[in-house]
Design a protein around this motif. Structure first.
Motif, mmCIF file in Angstrom:
data_model
loop_
_atom_site.group_PDB
_atom_site.id
_atom_site.type_symbol
_atom_site.label_atom_id
_atom_site.label_comp_id
_atom_site.label_asym_id
_atom_site.label_seq_id
_atom_site.Cartn_x
_atom_site.Cartn_y
_atom_site.Cartn_z
ATOM 1 N N CYS A 1 0.821 -1.194 0.000
ATOM 2 C CA CYS A 1 0.000 0.000 0.000
ATOM 3 C C CYS A 1 0.866 1.260 0.000
ATOM 4 C CB CYS A 1 -0.899 -0.036 1.225
ATOM 5 S SG CYS A 1 -2.081 1.300 1.344
ATOM 6 N N CYS B 1 -1.756 2.874 5.828
ATOM 7 C CA CYS B 1 -2.815 1.957 5.413
ATOM 8 C C CYS B 1 -3.220 1.082 6.586
ATOM 9 C CB CYS B 1 -2.327 1.063 4.276
ATOM 10 S SG CYS B 1 -1.748 1.980 2.848
ATOM 11 N N ALA C 1 -6.636 3.861 3.133
ATOM 12 C CA ALA C 1 -5.336 4.481 2.906
ATOM 13 C C ALA C 1 -5.475 5.984 3.110
ATOM 14 C CB ALA C 1 -4.833 4.187 1.498
#
Length: 108
Positions: A48, A68, A76
């Motif tokens: 992420c 995240c 996020a």
């Protein structure tokens, strides 16, 4: 009259940078959460963060924070500094926040 025109152009340019920073933060959060939902739960944070930072231009990447989290529903958050007149120069003392969320992809 010339100083007024120059001041107007500088202010318009600063608003363009502010809007572009909002656009970058939102796009980086979308890309980060997309990568986070496709990654395995143990690898989610790294995938992420990497995807969020990959979508940022050089000057915005330096001060960016990507976080995240979540299970089932992945979120996020991206925080960026708004540059003063020139990207890569000093930034304003506030940050632009981008947030995105998506449901975790099912693995068959």
């Amino acid at each position: 009259m010339t100083p007024l025109i120059i001041l107007t152009l500088v202010l318009m340019w600063q608003f363009v940078l502010l809007g572009y920073t909002f656009t970058l933060a939102g796009n980086a959060a979308d890309e980060a959460v997309r990568a986070g939902t496709a990654a395995a739960p143990g690898e989610r944070e790294a995938a992420c963060e990497q995807a969020g930072l990959d979508k940022l231009d050089g000057p915005w990447k330096g001060d960016a924070t990507v976080t995240c989290g979540g299970t089932g529903f992945v979120t996020a958050d991206v925080d960026l500094k708004v540059p003063v007149l020139f990207p890569g120069s000093i930034g304003f003392p506030f940050t632009v926040h981008g947030h995105a969320g998506a449901v975790e992809e099912a693995k068959d």
